[in-house]
Design an enzyme around this catalytic site. Structure first.
Site: not given
Ligand code: ATP
Ligand code: RIB
Length: 301
Positions: A38, A219, A243, A246-247
């Site tokens: 979550g 990036q 997974t 971003g959190d």
């Molecule tokens: P997710 O949905 O997979 O939780 P997101 O799409 O919300 O992620 P991303 O921009 O993919 O967010 O990733 C968030 C942060 O995690 C990036 O700004 C970076 O700091 C780190 N990160 C993600 N992927 C990588 C990677 N392959 N190598 C190093 N750092 C990463």
């Molecule tokens: O951002 C990852 C999360 O999105 C997962 O832990 C899942 O529960 C969904 O909420």
């Protein structure tokens, strides 16, 4: 100083697969594992592990999943007194496929999260929420936590274009590239181009919003403010499962601001913390501790 998170708690039901299947395709996966997840819970755990006094608000069902989620948050030191129990709805669940390359697809069944409510008694210095909670509750949370001495962070994820008006009621907005495209006229198929991304992000600098952060996966992350654009590059690493990356970023950002770092310092810290989270399986389980982040800094110097 403290961080106050309003958001979702889900039991993540994860199956690892070789490749994410296409529509209509049937594939075999590995055994099913259950994890704390979550967006709200993940971000609260990230902030707490990085040393912030953290309080969480949300709702779980009166079931085994709810008890498990509360116990996980408490064992990471998150104050759960603001988490209500719903006797009628089950706890939120997220069904997640993770590929061998670490990519994921997620389907959320919100359950009790969709009945979370907010009063106006939130206390904290940094306020953080996402879009997995009801709109009315988020509106109350964002508006009642506005004050000159606090910072409101909104992670507008998952993207809900119809809620775009809420984006003006935070101090700092955090989106990934796909979410940015959903809230602006940016073409999500456009190859990464900092100038185009920054231009699209600048359209979201309105109302109270003074800064937009665009996370860019491997990036790093881009900070767009009215008079500057800065990029914090990601650390190169071996990805196991993204997974919750971003959190991790959002929780670490909140913890950094709470410690008194500048926005760009906190963003750089969050970029590094999130690079550690992608090296491990699970969402909440992958959040690094303050000691792990400190050791990483030491190894880079
Ligand atoms: P997710 O949905 O997979 O939780 P997101 O799409 O919300 O992620 P991303 O921009 O993919 O967010 O990733 C968030 C942060 O995690 C990036 O700004 C970076 O700091 C780190 N990160 C993600 N992927 C990588 C990677 N392959 N190598 C190093 N750092 C990463
Ligand atoms: O951002 C990852 C999360 O999105 C997962 O832990 C899942 O529960 C969904 O909420």
């Amino acid at each position: 100083m403290s961080v106050c998170v309003f958001g979702s708690l889900n039991l993540d039901i994860v199956i690892r697969v070789e490749e994410i299947p296409r529509p209509g395709e049937t594939i075999f996966g590995n055994s099913v594992t259950h994890h704390t997840g979550g967006k709200g819970a993940n971000q609260a755990i990230a902030a707490a592990r990085l040393g912030a006094t953290t309080r969480m608000f949300g709702k779980v069902g009166s079931d085994e999943a709810g008890r498990r989620l509360l116990s996980a948050l408490k064992s990471d030191g998150v104050d759960c007194t603001g988490i209500a129990i719903d006797n009628l709805s089950p706890s939120g669940k997220a069904y997640i496929l993770v590929s061998q390359r670490g990519e994921n697809v997620i389907v959320v069944s919100s359950g009790a999260n969709s009945h979370a409510t907010a009063d106006s008694n939130f206390i904290g210095d940094v306020f953080l929420c996402q879009f997995e909670s009801p709109r009315a509750a988020l509106n109350t949370f964002l508006k009642s936590s506005a004050s000159r001495n606090s910072t409101r962070l909104l992670n507008a994820a998952p993207a809900i274009p119809a809620w775009r008006d809420l984006l003006a009621h935070c101090d700092v907005l955090i989106v990934n590239q796909h979410e940015l495209a959903a809230y602006t006229d940016l073409n999500s198929k456009t190859p990464d181009n900092t100038e185009l991304l920054a231009k699209a992000a600048a359209h979201l600098l309105c109302g109270d919003c003074k800064a937009v952060i665009v996370t860019l996966g491997e990036q790093g992350a881009l900070l767009v403010e009215p008079d500057s654009i800065r990029l914090a590059p990601a650390r190169k690493t071996h990805v196991v499962d993204t997974t919750g990356a971003g959190d991790c970023f959002c929780g670490a950002l909140a913890a950094g601001i709470d410690r008194g770092l500048s926005l760009f310092e906190a963003l750089s810290d969050a970029t590094l913390a999130a690079s550690l989270s992608v090296e491990r399986h699970g969402a909440a389980a992958s959040m690094p501790t303050a000691l792990e982040l400190k050791q990483l800094y030491a190894s880079l110097n």
